[in-house]
Design an enzyme around this catalytic site. Structure first.
Site, PDB file in Angstrom:
ATOM      1  N   ALA A 107      65.557  45.735  50.443  1.00 42.15           N
ATOM      2  CA  ALA A 107      65.366  44.384  49.914  1.00 42.15           C
ATOM      3  C   ALA A 107      65.276  44.415  48.389  1.00 42.15           C
ATOM      4  O   ALA A 107      65.853  43.557  47.700  1.00 42.15           O
ATOM      5  CB  ALA A 107      64.105  43.761  50.511  1.00 42.15           C
ATOM      6  N   TYR A 108      64.557  45.400  47.863  1.00 40.62           N
ATOM      7  CA  TYR A 108      64.423  45.546  46.407  1.00 40.62           C
ATOM      8  C   TYR A 108      65.794  45.735  45.765  1.00 40.62           C
ATOM      9  O   TYR A 108      66.121  45.100  44.754  1.00 40.62           O
ATOM     10  CB  TYR A 108      63.519  46.742  46.126  1.00 40.62           C
ATOM     11  CG  TYR A 108      63.313  47.071  44.674  1.00 40.62           C
ATOM     12  CD1 TYR A 108      62.393  46.362  43.908  1.00 40.62           C
ATOM     13  CD2 TYR A 108      64.014  48.102  44.060  1.00 40.62           C
ATOM     14  CE1 TYR A 108      62.191  46.664  42.564  1.00 40.62           C
ATOM     15  CE2 TYR A 108      63.824  48.422  42.724  1.00 40.62           C
ATOM     16  CZ  TYR A 108      62.903  47.688  41.982  1.00 40.62           C
ATOM     17  OH  TYR A 108      62.694  48.007  40.661  1.00 40.62           O
ATOM     18  N   ASN A 109      66.608  46.595  46.365  1.00 40.89           N
ATOM     19  CA  ASN A 109      67.936  46.859  45.810  1.00 40.89           C
ATOM     20  C   ASN A 109      68.848  45.644  45.911  1.00 40.89           C
ATOM     21  O   ASN A 109      69.701  45.427  45.044  1.00 40.89           O
ATOM     22  CB  ASN A 109      68.577  48.055  46.507  1.00 40.89           C
ATOM     23  CG  ASN A 109      67.968  49.371  46.061  1.00 40.89           C
ATOM     24  OD1 ASN A 109      67.249  49.429  45.074  1.00 40.89           O
ATOM     25  ND2 ASN A 109      68.248  50.432  46.800  1.00 40.89           N
ATOM     26  N   ALA A 111      67.860  42.565  45.583  1.00 39.53           N
ATOM     27  CA  ALA A 111      67.466  41.702  44.460  1.00 39.53           C
ATOM     28  C   ALA A 111      67.972  42.263  43.135  1.00 39.53           C
ATOM     29  O   ALA A 111      68.511  41.530  42.298  1.00 39.53           O
ATOM     30  CB  ALA A 111      65.950  41.552  44.438  1.00 39.53           C
ATOM     31  N   LYS A 112      67.795  43.560  42.935  1.00 36.36           N
ATOM     32  CA  LYS A 112      68.222  44.167  41.674  1.00 36.36           C
ATOM     33  C   LYS A 112      69.738  44.199  41.546  1.00 36.36           C
ATOM     34  O   LYS A 112      70.282  44.105  40.447  1.00 36.36           O
ATOM     35  CB  LYS A 112      67.649  45.584  41.543  1.00 36.36           C
ATOM     36  CG  LYS A 112      66.151  45.616  41.292  1.00 36.36           C
ATOM     37  CD  LYS A 112      65.780  44.961  39.972  1.00 36.36           C
ATOM     38  CE  LYS A 112      64.328  45.147  39.611  1.00 36.36           C
ATOM     39  NZ  LYS A 112      63.967  44.518  38.321  1.00 36.36           N
TER      40      LYS A 112
END
Length: 204
Positions: A107-109, A111-112
């Site tokens: 999920a973090y990736n 967004a980034k």
């Protein structure tokens, strides 16, 4: 140190602690006047006081949630001013793990990865306005959060570091150093780039 950002104004978000504060410290040393933003009002006041006392920086701050359009417009709506003066630097913080993936980071990736895409789109849109737009993409960084993970789950922390050939996380100051360069007049022909600060975890 060379005051290469003298008379420039730098807006730093997430500036109350961690990488954001390290970037604010570096830009203050470079001579920039600072506008700081963060959700943490108390932390923001401490950061502002620290930057003023330690570096003699001129600091304004705004606590608020930048995901709210009205807050964002009051705090970081700088592009029209950049276009009017035909000069500006926008530096986003991405993530090196977008390139190769990393455990527990889907999920973090995602967004980034959006930040990386925003960077290239804005860079092309404003290339002839004297505005450069780039992203600095670190690997694991020795932030307070990383220190906490290392203490609470050393196996997981070691797993994150295992993909870094240099065998350690980046220091926050190493990330701030790249931001400092991209914020300078020297970086006038660098735009639309995602620049990794990663100890070799991805290579080309």
């Amino acid at each position: 140190m060379d005051k290469k950002l003298q008379n420039n104004v730098a807006i730093v978000t997430g500036a109350a602690k961690g990488i954001g504060l390290a970037i604010a410290e570096r830009l203050a040393r470079d001579g920039a006047r600072l506008v700081l933003a963060d959700l943490d009002e108390g932390g923001l006041k401490e950061a502002s006081s620290h930057l003023n006392k330690e570096f003699g920086a001129e600091v304004a701050s705004h606590a608020g949630d930048l995901s709210h359009q009205s807050t964002a417009e009051k705090t970081i709506n700088a592009v029209p001013k950049m276009r009017a003066q035909a000069y500006g630097r926008i530096i986003n913080l991405g993530a090196d793990s977008v390139r190769n993936g990393l455990w527990d980071h889907a999920a973090y990736n995602a967004a980034k990865g959006g930040v990386h895409g925003l960077t290239t789109g804005m860079a092309r849109e404003f290339a002839r306005d004297g505005i450069t737009v780039n992203t600095v993409a670190p690997c694991a960084v020795n932030t307070p959060q990383m220190v906490a993970i290392t203490k609470s789950n050393p196996a997981l922390a070691a797993k994150f570091v295992s993909v870094i050939p240099m065998g350690r996380p980046a220091e926050m100051e190493e990330v701030a150093s790249m931001v400092s360069y991209l914020a300078s007049a020297e970086a006038s022909f660098v735009t639309g780039q995602v620049i990794s600060v990663n100890g070799g975890s991805t290579m080309l």
